[in-house]
Design an enzyme around this catalytic site. Structure first.
Site, PDB file in Angstrom:
ATOM      1  N   SER A  56      60.793  27.020  92.075  1.00 27.42           N
ATOM      2  CA  SER A  56      59.401  26.869  92.480  1.00 27.42           C
ATOM      3  C   SER A  56      58.482  27.816  91.717  1.00 27.42           C
ATOM      4  O   SER A  56      58.861  28.949  91.376  1.00 27.42           O
ATOM      5  CB  SER A  56      59.267  27.159  93.986  1.00 27.42           C
ATOM      6  OG  SER A  56      57.921  27.283  94.376  1.00 27.42           O
ATOM      7  N   TYR A  88      61.093  31.828 101.618  1.00 26.25           N
ATOM      8  CA  TYR A  88      61.312  30.724 100.676  1.00 26.25           C
ATOM      9  C   TYR A  88      61.387  31.241  99.239  1.00 26.25           C
ATOM     10  O   TYR A  88      62.322  30.930  98.491  1.00 26.25           O
ATOM     11  CB  TYR A  88      60.189  29.712 100.822  1.00 26.25           C
ATOM     12  CG  TYR A  88      60.153  28.624  99.771  1.00 26.25           C
ATOM     13  CD1 TYR A  88      61.005  27.523  99.850  1.00 26.25           C
ATOM     14  CD2 TYR A  88      59.258  28.706  98.706  1.00 26.25           C
ATOM     15  CE1 TYR A  88      60.964  26.527  98.894  1.00 26.25           C
ATOM     16  CE2 TYR A  88      59.219  27.705  97.734  1.00 26.25           C
ATOM     17  CZ  TYR A  88      60.073  26.625  97.840  1.00 26.25           C
ATOM     18  OH  TYR A  88      60.030  25.639  96.879  1.00 26.25           O
TER      19      TYR A  88
END
Length: 245
Positions: free
Chosen positions: A148, A161
């Site tokens: 990400s 995350y």
């Protein structure tokens, strides 16, 4: 199986590729693209009904039920898939186990949320360890992890995350160094690489929220094309690379 040429343009045809987290929309897109290119796909998931649905959507794949958080179960699966009686070779590992859980700031990062996010790292660690030797032995072994953009710009709300993604990126760079060290004499022909997205989008998401434009999101078909492209490039170009889609 074809040897990788110096130009690296060998293609996915004839490769045997393991897709972890295959029952997601990205998993379905990647599996379909690989099958369409002539690869043999082994789709992994923990939910038998979702795997059965995937097999209907993508004819020609092989499905395997496995708890990828269980290292012993993954080791046993890898041993079976790489046994001579089952074909022996594995030329690719595509890791698509993901998900997102946030929280309100650092104090709002719950243990439950961290456990859910850490699952992605644990499954990556388990699968790359289990299939490492097979990918090392392949003439064009490829391991890929989808990360990400948040690793470049962490936020307090997404701390768990992003921490899991950052750990996974570090692990993949270590796998890349292992490939380079283990193949230093014979020449590099296996690669561990990272593909980076802001987020993924698919047709079901668009249909569910037609008012949204999903700016900066990467379509799962674009991700699938990038996975196919891994067998069109030399390992030296891919190994340890971090590519934004």
């Amino acid at each position: 199986m074809r040897e990788e040429t110096s130009a690296g343009a060998t293609g996915a045809a004839g490769r045997r590729v393991v897709v972890a987290g295959a029952t997601s929309e990205s998993g379905a897109a990647v599996s379909a693209a690989l099958v369409g290119a002539g690869a043999s796909v082994v789709a992994l998931g923990s939910n038998p009904s979702k795997l059965a649905e995937l097999a209907e959507r993508v004819p020609g794949i092989t499905t395997e039920v496995c708890d990828l958080t269980d290292s012993a179960a993954v080791d046993a699966l890898a041993a079976r898939l790489t046994a001579a009686s089952d074909g022996g070779s594995v030329d690719g590992l595509v890791h698509l186990v993901g998900g997102w859980v946030g929280g309100r700031g650092i104090a709002g990062q719950s243990d439950e949320g961290w456990e859910a996010m850490e699952r992605s790292f644990r499954t990556l660690r388990n699968t790359t360890r289990a299939f490492y030797l097979a990918l090392l032995a392949s003439p064009a072994g490829r391991a890929v992890f989808v990360s990400s953009e948040s690793v470049d710009a962490p936020t307090a709300s997404g701390a768990s995350y992003t921490a899991a993604k950052a750990a996974s990126e570090s692990w993949m760079r270590s796998v890349a160094q292992g490939f380079a060290a283990d193949q230093s004499a014979a020449g590099l022909h296996s690669a561990a690489t990272i593909l980076v997205v802001k987020a993924l989008v698919d047709d079901r998401m668009r249909a569910a929220s037609p008012e949204k434009t999903f700016p900066g999101f990467t379509d799962v078909t674009t991700l699938a094309a990038a996975v196919l492209d891994l067998w069109e490039k030399p390992a030296s170009e891919l190994n340890g690379a971090r590519t934004h889609l």
